[in-house]
Design a protein around this motif. Structure first.
Motif, PDB file in Angstrom:
ATOM      1  N   SER A 129      50.691  51.497  45.249  1.00  0.00           N
ATOM      2  CA  SER A 129      51.554  50.303  44.690  1.00  0.00           C
ATOM      3  C   SER A 129      50.830  49.318  45.131  1.00  0.00           C
ATOM      4  N   SER A 130      50.768  48.923  46.323  1.00  0.00           N
ATOM      5  CA  SER A 130      50.084  47.784  46.998  1.00  0.00           C
ATOM      6  C   SER A 130      48.808  47.405  46.554  1.00  0.00           C
ATOM      7  N   PHE A 131      47.797  48.307  46.326  1.00  0.00           N
ATOM      8  CA  PHE A 131      46.454  48.361  45.882  1.00  0.00           C
ATOM      9  C   PHE A 131      46.652  47.809  44.549  1.00  0.00           C
ATOM     10  N   ALA A 132      47.547  48.413  43.681  1.00  0.00           N
ATOM     11  CA  ALA A 132      47.690  47.941  42.337  1.00  0.00           C
ATOM     12  C   ALA A 132      48.042  46.581  42.086  1.00  0.00           C
ATOM     13  N   PHE A 133      49.104  46.173  42.993  1.00  0.00           N
ATOM     14  CA  PHE A 133      49.984  44.859  42.850  1.00  0.00           C
ATOM     15  C   PHE A 133      48.833  43.723  43.305  1.00  0.00           C
ATOM     16  N   PHE A 134      48.194  44.024  44.308  1.00  0.00           N
ATOM     17  CA  PHE A 134      47.203  42.960  44.788  1.00  0.00           C
ATOM     18  C   PHE A 134      45.988  42.885  43.779  1.00  0.00           C
ATOM     19  N   ALA A 135      45.454  44.061  43.268  1.00  0.00           N
ATOM     20  CA  ALA A 135      44.373  43.920  42.388  1.00  0.00           C
ATOM     21  C   ALA A 135      44.631  43.265  40.994  1.00  0.00           C
ATOM     22  N   SER A 136      46.077  43.264  40.708  1.00  0.00           N
ATOM     23  CA  SER A 136      46.497  42.748  39.400  1.00  0.00           C
ATOM     24  C   SER A 136      46.371  41.320  39.343  1.00  0.00           C
ATOM     25  N   GLY A 137      46.775  40.470  40.605  1.00  0.00           N
ATOM     26  CA  GLY A 137      46.788  39.287  40.916  1.00  0.00           C
ATOM     27  C   GLY A 137      45.431  38.757  41.091  1.00  0.00           C
ATOM     28  N   ALA A 138      44.418  39.617  41.780  1.00  0.00           N
ATOM     29  CA  ALA A 138      43.279  39.096  42.269  1.00  0.00           C
ATOM     30  C   ALA A 138      42.154  38.805  41.130  1.00  0.00           C
ATOM     31  N   LEU A 139      42.830  39.814  39.917  1.00  0.00           N
ATOM     32  CA  LEU A 139      41.925  39.859  38.765  1.00  0.00           C
ATOM     33  C   LEU A 139      41.696  38.442  38.045  1.00  0.00           C
ATOM     34  N   VAL A 140      43.157  37.971  38.080  1.00  0.00           N
ATOM     35  CA  VAL A 140      43.333  36.651  37.263  1.00  0.00           C
ATOM     36  C   VAL A 140      42.339  35.582  37.460  1.00  0.00           C
ATOM     37  N   PRO A 141      41.774  35.085  38.598  1.00  0.00           N
ATOM     38  CA  PRO A 141      40.961  34.129  38.960  1.00  0.00           C
ATOM     39  C   PRO A 141      39.498  34.475  38.677  1.00  0.00           C
ATOM     40  N   VAL A 142      39.310  35.889  38.391  1.00  0.00           N
ATOM     41  CA  VAL A 142      37.819  36.106  38.297  1.00  0.00           C
ATOM     42  C   VAL A 142      37.610  36.279  36.814  1.00  0.00           C
ATOM     43  N   LEU A 143      38.571  36.184  36.047  1.00  0.00           N
ATOM     44  CA  LEU A 143      38.439  36.328  34.265  1.00  0.00           C
ATOM     45  C   LEU A 143      37.560  35.408  33.678  1.00  0.00           C
ATOM     46  N   PRO A 144      37.620  34.117  34.074  1.00  0.00           N
ATOM     47  CA  PRO A 144      36.619  33.215  33.619  1.00  0.00           C
ATOM     48  C   PRO A 144      35.350  33.516  33.744  1.00  0.00           C
ATOM     49  N   TRP A 145      34.938  34.061  34.982  1.00  0.00           N
ATOM     50  CA  TRP A 145      33.514  34.248  35.216  1.00  0.00           C
ATOM     51  C   TRP A 145      33.110  35.903  34.345  1.00  0.00           C
ATOM     52  N   ILE A 146      34.273  36.787  34.655  1.00  0.00           N
ATOM     53  CA  ILE A 146      33.741  37.867  33.611  1.00  0.00           C
ATOM     54  C   ILE A 146      33.436  37.698  32.067  1.00  0.00           C
ATOM     55  N   PHE A 147      34.338  36.505  31.553  1.00  0.00           N
ATOM     56  CA  PHE A 147      34.082  36.456  30.175  1.00  0.00           C
ATOM     57  C   PHE A 147      32.885  35.480  30.085  1.00  0.00           C
ATOM     58  N   GLY A 148      32.045  35.126  31.169  1.00  0.00           N
ATOM     59  CA  GLY A 148      30.849  34.375  31.100  1.00  0.00           C
ATOM     60  C   GLY A 148      30.919  32.847  30.935  1.00  0.00           C
ATOM     61  N   LEU A 149      32.368  32.337  31.634  1.00  0.00           N
ATOM     62  CA  LEU A 149      32.274  30.956  31.876  1.00  0.00           C
ATOM     63  C   LEU A 149      31.497  30.732  33.186  1.00  0.00           C
ATOM     64  N   SER A 150      31.320  29.155  33.221  1.00  0.00           N
ATOM     65  CA  SER A 150      30.622  28.953  34.720  1.00  0.00           C
ATOM     66  C   SER A 150      30.849  27.627  34.984  1.00  0.00           C
ATOM     67  N   GLY A 151      30.487  27.043  36.086  1.00  0.00           N
ATOM     68  CA  GLY A 151      30.521  25.696  36.428  1.00  0.00           C
ATOM     69  C   GLY A 151      32.014  25.183  36.462  1.00  0.00           C
ATOM     70  N   THR A 152      32.294  23.913  35.922  1.00  0.00           N
ATOM     71  CA  THR A 152      33.778  23.256  36.027  1.00  0.00           C
ATOM     72  C   THR A 152      34.624  23.933  34.893  1.00  0.00           C
ATOM     73  N   THR A 153      34.174  24.348  33.990  1.00  0.00           N
ATOM     74  CA  THR A 153      34.902  25.126  32.987  1.00  0.00           C
ATOM     75  C   THR A 153      35.426  26.079  33.417  1.00  0.00           C
ATOM     76  N   ALA A 154      34.816  27.013  34.195  1.00  0.00           N
ATOM     77  CA  ALA A 154      35.288  28.281  34.846  1.00  0.00           C
ATOM     78  C   ALA A 154      36.470  28.003  35.778  1.00  0.00           C
ATOM     79  N   VAL A 155      35.902  27.032  36.824  1.00  0.00           N
ATOM     80  CA  VAL A 155      37.036  26.709  37.870  1.00  0.00           C
ATOM     81  C   VAL A 155      38.299  26.039  37.344  1.00  0.00           C
ATOM     82  N   VAL A 156      38.310  25.238  36.044  1.00  0.00           N
ATOM     83  CA  VAL A 156      39.402  24.763  35.673  1.00  0.00           C
ATOM     84  C   VAL A 156      40.156  25.890  34.858  1.00  0.00           C
TER      85      VAL A 156
END
Length: 364
Positions: free
Chosen positions: A282-309
């Motif tokens: 449960s702890s693994f899943a809860f943390f991973a679900s939150g930690a995935l959100v900030p990585v999504l822009p780079w997963i979908f190919g964004l970069s630089g300021t656009t990805a940060v924002v």
């Protein structure tokens, strides 16, 4: 104004009474909807609250001369409560109802009786008690979910923003974020496993030794030391002597060790502890679900300021949601809790982003 008009109130008074009448009917419907999803004592309490709202409804209807034509819609908050009660009937509805009862205008309204104002205050405490039951039932799971997801959101956002601010290529930021997700989730899971297993082992160490029960049949009923066991486990001296004499008498009458462990007076209850493995997953899943959100822009190919924002906005929305949920369940203001969660999370991320900029400038 003639006598009839004075008795029936001014146009403004009647409009206010109609609004109160509509709200009382809607609130009673909310409690009935909640009662339909419960049973036993909670159902009876909710139906009693609905009946009390019915008495208030009768008061306003009487002032209106039994004229309930053209009633306005209940206020938006009460209508939302009704919709949630019909679909979910959950602790969230009770938490919202608790806040609604606390905002009753009857204490300052000259046309409301003192008893009605007192009723509303007591209703708030009744709903608070019902909500507290629900909070206790989901406290462990909810705490793990909110704090696990929040840790993932904040820590991984801070990580990817800090690394991204140094000017490294987008793939480096992406793999750093994924590494942070896995490292944090594995750390959370391992920590939870060790914590739960340690707690279970501590409880097991306090359990009576089953083989000790074999000695009960030979104890002296008039001077047995079983009473000391019960005193050590929390009984008073008098209670321990009486209980020890009763247990030994039963054992000796049976001529054998009783099936029930006679030593387990203050037996531990580890049903709420759970297993180490389930807690770790449960702890693994809860943390991973939150930690995935900030990585999504780079997963979908964004970069630089656009990805940060984009990452910041996504995490900000998630933090607002978790903060609002905490506020609802705690009976506090959802907006204040949401803004607090947002401020803390983005504040931590801003620090690492600024450090990343500083390091990037230095390295450049």
């Amino acid at each position: 104004m003639n006598d009839d008009e004075q008795r029936l109130g001014s146009a403004a008074d009647r409009a206010r009474w109609r609004r109160y009448l509509a709200d009382e009917r809607a609130e009673a419907a909310v409690y009935r909807e909640l009662a339909a999803r419960r049973e036993g004592e909670e159902r009876e309490i909710l139906l009693a609250l609905a009946a009390a709202e019915g008495r208030h409804e009768a008061h306003w209807l009487s002032l209106l001369g039994d004229d309930d034509d053209g009633l306005p819609r209940a206020d938006l908050r009460t209508r939302m409560l009704g919709a949630l009660a019909r679909r979910f009937g959950s602790i969230f509805v009770l938490a919202l109802a608790q806040r609604a009862e606390a905002r009753s205008p009857y204490a300052s309204d000259p046309d409301a009786t003192a008893a009605m104002a007192a009723d509303e205050r007591i209703h708030g405490e009744v709903v608070r008690g019902l909500a507290a039951r629900g909070r206790r039932r989901l406290a462990g799971t909810f705490r793990a979910a909110v704090f696990g997801a929040n840790d993932g959101l904040v820590s991984n956002l801070a990580l990817v923003l800090g690394i991204g601010a140094t000017g490294v290529p987008a793939p480096v930021v992406l793999f750093t974020g994924i590494a942070g997700l896995l490292a944090g989730a594995l750390s959370m899971g391992a920590g939870e496993y060790v914590s739960v297993r340690s707690q279970r082992e501590l409880l097991e160490a306090s359990a009576p030794d089953p083989t000790t029960g074999e000695a009960l049949v030979d104890l002296d009923i008039d001077a047995n030391e079983l009473a000391l066991v019960y005193r050590a486990r929390g009984m008073s001296e008098e209670e321990s002597r009486e209980h020890a004499a009763l247990v030994v008498a039963r054992v000796q009458a049976a001529g054998r060790q009783l099936e029930t462990d006679a030593l387990a007076v203050a037996a531990h209850d580890d049903d709420g502890v759970g297993t180490g493995l389930s807690a770790a997953v449960s702890s693994f899943a809860f943390f991973a679900s939150g930690a995935l959100v900030p990585v999504l822009p780079w997963i979908f190919g964004l970069s630089g300021t656009t990805a940060v924002v984009t990452a910041t906005v996504l995490v900000g929305i998630a933090l607002l949601a978790t903060g609002a949920i905490v506020g609802l369940l705690s009976g506090a203001s959802p907006l204040k809790r949401a803004l607090r969660q947002l401020g803390i999370g983005l504040g931590a991320a801003a620090v690492t982003y600024l450090l990343g900029l500083a390091f990037g400038t230095t390295l450049g």
